[in-house]
Design an enzyme around this catalytic site. Structure first.
Site, PDB file in Angstrom:
ATOM      1  N   ARG A 101       0.832  -1.190   0.000  1.00  0.00           N
ATOM      2  CA  ARG A 101       0.000   0.000   0.000  1.00  0.00           C
ATOM      3  C   ARG A 101       0.880   1.258   0.000  1.00  0.00           C
ATOM      4  NH1 ARG A 101      -4.961   1.820  -1.467  1.00  0.00           N
ATOM      5  NH2 ARG A 101      -6.149   2.857   0.177  1.00  0.00           N
ATOM      6  N   THR A 385      -9.010  -0.151 -10.139  1.00  0.00           N
ATOM      7  CA  THR A 385      -8.348  -1.290  -9.505  1.00  0.00           C
ATOM      8  C   THR A 385      -8.496  -2.528 -10.377  1.00  0.00           C
ATOM      9  OG1 THR A 385      -8.929  -0.331  -7.361  1.00  0.00           O
ATOM     10  CG2 THR A 385      -8.280  -2.630  -7.340  1.00  0.00           C
ATOM     11  N   GLU A 405      -5.871   3.774  -7.999  1.00  0.00           N
ATOM     12  CA  GLU A 405      -6.939   4.490  -7.279  1.00  0.00           C
ATOM     13  C   GLU A 405      -8.035   4.920  -8.240  1.00  0.00           C
ATOM     14  OE1 GLU A 405      -9.177   6.026  -4.075  1.00  0.00           O
ATOM     15  OE2 GLU A 405      -8.048   4.299  -4.675  1.00  0.00           O
ATOM     16  N   ASP A 425      -7.718   8.470  -0.716  1.00  0.00           N
ATOM     17  CA  ASP A 425      -8.392   7.418   0.052  1.00  0.00           C
ATOM     18  C   ASP A 425      -8.406   7.728   1.542  1.00  0.00           C
ATOM     19  OD1 ASP A 425      -9.566   5.595  -1.571  1.00  0.00           O
ATOM     20  OD2 ASP A 425      -8.120   3.985  -1.257  1.00  0.00           O
ATOM     21  N   SER A 450      -7.812   0.775   2.891  1.00  0.00           N
ATOM     22  CA  SER A 450      -8.092   0.204   1.574  1.00  0.00           C
ATOM     23  C   SER A 450      -9.267  -0.752   1.661  1.00  0.00           C
ATOM     24  CB  SER A 450      -6.863  -0.549   1.053  1.00  0.00           C
ATOM     25  OG  SER A 450      -7.178  -1.261  -0.127  1.00  0.00           O
ATOM     26  N   SER A 451     -10.064  -0.789   0.605  1.00  0.00           N
ATOM     27  CA  SER A 451     -11.141  -1.769   0.501  1.00  0.00           C
ATOM     28  C   SER A 451     -10.686  -3.056  -0.170  1.00  0.00           C
ATOM     29  CB  SER A 451     -12.320  -1.181  -0.287  1.00  0.00           C
ATOM     30  OG  SER A 451     -12.935  -0.139   0.426  1.00  0.00           O
ATOM     31  N   GLY A 472     -13.257  -2.101  -7.598  1.00  0.00           N
ATOM     32  CA  GLY A 472     -14.527  -1.447  -7.339  1.00  0.00           C
ATOM     33  C   GLY A 472     -14.568  -0.469  -6.192  1.00  0.00           C
TER      34      GLY A 472
END
Length: 570
Positions: A101, A385, A405, A425, A450-451, A472
């Site tokens: 990340r 992504t 992103e 983010d 982060s998702s 997404g």
């Protein structure tokens, strides 16, 4: 962690305590696993498959695929972006998380996304700024994983992408749509120049796009290693581009040189007959496990994709999960994230009881045991992504989600690749009106929440059972959970499970693929207080696989241009 303890965790539903899944070596004498590759673009999948055919490892293939995706799917990933990799060692059964990340520069400040009035900047303004770019992590992460897990030389992994960059590739229909999309980045001078035809106008599907600058960079990356990115001329150009107006950033050469990936232990928890292993904070694996555990407390498994009550349960469980995830998850080096409390069985029982017969006002975050008080979060998570899965001949598996992103990142380019806008983010406001801190506020050296949830599934006896992940933005959690429910609970083939319509419920918003649900189902949902609106962003990019009866049941997201390649067992 020994195999017996894993089984105890599985049976006792102690998801938070099953942090690492190390097992005794397994015999491969009976059956050699079939290698496979699943990716969002055929050229990237073939680049990975080519590495596997040469005897490369899953990590070797991942390096080649990332290099190719940055070229052919620039709206989704970049070598100047970030990623999470969930890695399964085929021999020991141990799962490791590689965290690549991005991080905020050393001079970043909590108020960097506030305007002169003290109010948050408009997102379209922030995303195009130099401040939006975080110190990239994906190449450093892949370098670490390759040093530990690679078989082929680093300099042998970039040939396909380098050649394709110099010779050019055919613009796909999806890329052509993204070039013409109503995204702020499409107004950026670098993006306009890159995607314009020599004679004028924008590239169209079927045109050939060459990127010799990227090909030259890949040649240096192959020969010099990651120093070609984090030091030297490319690094200097990254710094100059991020510091340029409007709203120049604070990144320095020292920030780039200081970046280090992090190895983490996975979060593992049960869902039905499987053990689901996924990244911990700052990723959102705890949110995925919480959503699955909430769904287990309903009768969704007895229903089907045609049943409006199934979707109502999914929507309400999703809203409960997002309320907690948004409130409490951040970088664990900066905020205490009580994963155990969020997955506590008694707490989840309380949350599940909030699912009634009609959807009401947006649910508030709960109060898990021993949780720190946090302010409500207003983070905006756009979608840019990609996800891919690889298994090699030794049974090693990579499940990796990679991102730039937003679509085309900041729209700023260096050496043929786009720069990320990952710092958007973070929550633009570091506190709420009462002064309470936001878990996902900006801080120097901090990783934004982060998702991304690249996930690996194991059987009750510790064997590889499957893998999944998606693109997404914040909707990733809903996309992955929907696909798992469809494949596991409703027993659909993985390809069909991924194709099941998407529904994303977060706060007061109910978004979905409205035209793919029947009018009768939509009406029944509306009667339960769930009125679907069309989704936004780039939609899902789910890629998944389950091992059923010893066979690879893989699927790619039909909303993209992916492919599943299964190679002969060697």
């Amino acid at each position: 962690m020994s195999l017996p303890r894993v089984l105890v965790c599985l049976s006792a539903l102690l998801a938070a305590s099953c942090a690492q899944t190390t097992r005794t070596p397994r015999s491969h004498a009976a059956v050699q696993p079939s290698p496979f590759v699943i990716a969002a673009n055929p050229l990237a999948a073939e680049a990975g498959a080519s590495v596997l055919r040469r005897g490369g490892s899953a990590v070797d293939a991942a390096v080649a695929m990332q290099a190719m995706l940055s070229l052919v799917e620039p709206q989704s990933s970049s070598v100047a972006g970030g990623a999470f990799m969930t890695y399964l060692d085929g021999r020991s059964g141990k799962i490791t998380i590689y965290d690549g990340r991005e991080v905020a520069p050393a001079q970043a400040s909590p108020s960097m996304f506030l305007g002169p009035s003290g109010r948050p900047l408009p997102f379209g303004e922030a995303v195009l700024s130099g401040r939006a770019t975080g110190v990239p992590g994906v190449l450093a992460m892949l370098d670490l994983a390759h040093r530990e897990r690679g078989k082929l030389p680093w300099n042998s992994l970039f040939g396909d992408a380098e050649r394709t960059a110099k010779e050019g590739f055919i613009v796909s229909p999806r890329l052509a749509r993204m070039i013409r999309g109503k995204f702020p980045e499409n107004s950026a001078p670098d993006a306009v120049a890159y995607f314009s035809r020599p004679g004028g106008g924008l590239l169209e599907a079927g045109d050939r796009l060459r990127n010799p600058a990227y090909g030259d960079f890949l040649q240096r990356l192959a020969n010099q290693g990651t120093a070609a990115f984090y030091r030297g001329s490319t690094a200097a150009r990254i710094i100059a581009r991020t510091r340029a107006a409007p709203l120049g950033g604070t990144m320095t050469m020292a920030d780039l040189a200081a970046y280090r990936p992090v190895k983490r232990e996975p979060l593992c928890g049960p869902y039905r007959a499987y053990l689901v292993c996924t990244p911990p904070p700052p990723a959102s694996g705890v949110g995925l496990l919480q959503l699955l555990r909430l769904l287990e407390r309903t009768d969704i498994a007895k229903r089907s994709a045609a049943d409006p009550q199934a979707w109502f349960l999914f929507a309400e469980a999703s809203r409960l999960m997002y309320a907690d995830r948004d409130r409490y998850v951040g970088d664990p080096a900066f905020v205490r994230v009580n994963v155990r409390g969020l997955l506590d069985g008694g707490y989840l029982d309380q949350r599940a009881r909030l699912i009634g017969n009609v959807a009401g006002a947006p649910p508030m975050a709960g109060t898990p045991p021993q949780v720190d008080a946090r302010a409500p979060d207003r983070t905006h998570e756009p979608a840019g992504t990609s996800h891919f899965i690889v298994r090699d001949r030794d049974g090693n598996v990579v499940s990796m989600t990679t991102t730039v992103e937003s679509i085309f990142g900041t729209g700023r380019m260096v050496d043929g690749f786009f720069l990320n806008n990952q710092l958007t983010d973070f929550s633009f406001s570091p506190t709420d009106t009462e002064g309470r801190p936001v878990a996902n506020a900006v801080a120097p050296g901090k990783r934004p929440r982060s998702s991304m949830v690249p996930t690996i599934l194991l059987t009750s006896d510790g064997q590889f059972a499957g893998a999944i992940g998606s693109a997404g933005g914040s909707a990733i959690l809903a996309y992955v959970a929907k696909s798992l429910v469809s494949a596991i609970d409703w027993n659909l083939p993985m390809q069909q499970a991924i194709a099941v319509p998407n529904l994303v419920a977060r706060g007061s918003d109910f978004n979905g693929e409205v035209t793919k649900f029947s009018p009768e189902l939509l009406a029944a949902l509306a009667g339960r207080g769930v009125t679907l609106k069309p989704g936004v962003g780039e939609d899902s990019g789910v890629h998944g696989v389950l091992i059923r009866d010893g066979q690879v049941d893989g699927g790619f997201d039909p909303r993209r241009e992916g492919v599943v390649l299964v190679l002969p067992a060697l």
